[in-house]
Design a protein around this motif. Sequence first.
Motif, mmCIF file in Angstrom:
data_model
loop_
_atom_site.group_PDB
_atom_site.id
_atom_site.type_symbol
_atom_site.label_atom_id
_atom_site.label_comp_id
_atom_site.label_asym_id
_atom_site.label_seq_id
_atom_site.Cartn_x
_atom_site.Cartn_y
_atom_site.Cartn_z
ATOM 1 N N ARG A 89 0.803 -1.375 0.083
ATOM 2 C CA ARG A 89 0.026 0.070 0.188
ATOM 3 C C ARG A 89 0.975 1.327 0.009
ATOM 4 O O ARG A 89 0.717 2.142 -0.727
ATOM 5 C CB ARG A 89 -0.868 0.146 1.108
ATOM 6 N N ARG A 90 1.895 1.205 0.666
ATOM 7 C CA ARG A 90 2.729 2.341 0.909
ATOM 8 C C ARG A 90 3.492 2.782 -0.316
ATOM 9 O O ARG A 90 3.648 3.846 -0.596
ATOM 10 C CB ARG A 90 3.872 2.251 2.186
ATOM 11 N N LEU A 91 3.942 1.654 -1.025
ATOM 12 C CA LEU A 91 4.702 1.610 -2.228
ATOM 13 C C LEU A 91 3.728 2.229 -3.213
ATOM 14 O O LEU A 91 4.108 3.148 -3.995
ATOM 15 C CB LEU A 91 5.128 0.329 -2.767
ATOM 16 N N VAL A 92 2.470 1.866 -3.435
ATOM 17 C CA VAL A 92 1.316 2.425 -4.422
ATOM 18 C C VAL A 92 1.156 3.987 -3.718
ATOM 19 O O VAL A 92 1.338 4.778 -4.807
ATOM 20 C CB VAL A 92 0.090 1.709 -4.027
ATOM 21 N N GLU A 93 1.152 4.071 -2.662
ATOM 22 C CA GLU A 93 1.166 5.609 -2.415
ATOM 23 C C GLU A 93 2.243 6.539 -2.823
ATOM 24 O O GLU A 93 1.971 7.473 -3.214
ATOM 25 C CB GLU A 93 0.921 5.945 -0.848
ATOM 26 N N SER A 141 -6.662 0.865 -6.548
ATOM 27 C CA SER A 141 -7.677 1.814 -5.993
ATOM 28 C C SER A 141 -7.846 1.404 -4.433
ATOM 29 O O SER A 141 -8.060 2.313 -3.621
ATOM 30 C CB SER A 141 -8.864 1.757 -6.727
ATOM 31 N N ARG A 142 -7.923 -0.061 -4.293
ATOM 32 C CA ARG A 142 -8.220 -0.334 -2.842
ATOM 33 C C ARG A 142 -6.959 -0.153 -1.786
ATOM 34 O O ARG A 142 -7.486 0.482 -0.869
ATOM 35 C CB ARG A 142 -8.501 -1.917 -2.738
ATOM 36 N N TYR A 143 -5.742 -0.002 -2.369
ATOM 37 C CA TYR A 143 -4.717 0.304 -1.353
ATOM 38 C C TYR A 143 -4.870 1.913 -1.250
ATOM 39 O O TYR A 143 -4.642 2.443 -0.261
ATOM 40 C CB TYR A 143 -3.387 0.199 -2.153
ATOM 41 N N LEU A 144 -5.362 2.789 -2.292
ATOM 42 C CA LEU A 144 -5.261 4.262 -2.006
ATOM 43 C C LEU A 144 -6.374 4.887 -1.346
ATOM 44 O O LEU A 144 -6.280 5.527 -0.624
ATOM 45 C CB LEU A 144 -5.234 4.819 -3.505
ATOM 46 N N ARG A 145 -7.393 3.820 -1.212
ATOM 47 C CA ARG A 145 -8.721 4.059 -0.593
ATOM 48 C C ARG A 145 -8.617 3.525 0.841
ATOM 49 O O ARG A 145 -9.485 3.747 1.709
ATOM 50 C CB ARG A 145 -9.936 3.471 -1.076
ATOM 51 N N MET A 146 -7.384 3.053 1.236
ATOM 52 C CA MET A 146 -7.125 2.317 2.541
ATOM 53 C C MET A 146 -7.839 1.305 2.784
ATOM 54 O O MET A 146 -8.334 0.914 3.962
ATOM 55 C CB MET A 146 -7.078 3.265 3.805
#
Length: 128
Positions: free
Chosen positions: A19-23, A47-52
């Motif tokens: 998730r942090r890598l995506v951010e 999208s799911r990573y960015l929406r937490m």
Amino acid sequence: MKTNAFEAVAKYVYPSLRRRLVEILREKGLNQLQIAKLLYITQSAVSRYLRMNRGALVDVEKFPEIDNKLKELAETIIKKRPDEYYIHGELVKITIEMLGKGYVCSFHSKVDSEIDPKVCRVCIEAFG
């Protein structure tokens, strides 16, 4: 111990690193589709990573040296476009570093109340 360290890592830590890598890639101006292609995941997963909605349980940013390693990995991904095995390998190395430094202990004790981080030194001794 109901949840061993590897289960905690697989369910919570590794997804939080992704998730942090995506951010980080998003902060560099890449869109969701570009990120998905670079990381060999779906745009929906990005999208799911960015929406937490995925990987949100461990705040990786509170470990500056880990966050810096992810930023370095993001740069490598943008510049060299490595294959998914390289990316996975680097995330595993970062995960093992987190285990060895004891960063997962307090989180592990939250998902498994039987864990006493003051007594358990399994990861620190195995990976430190």
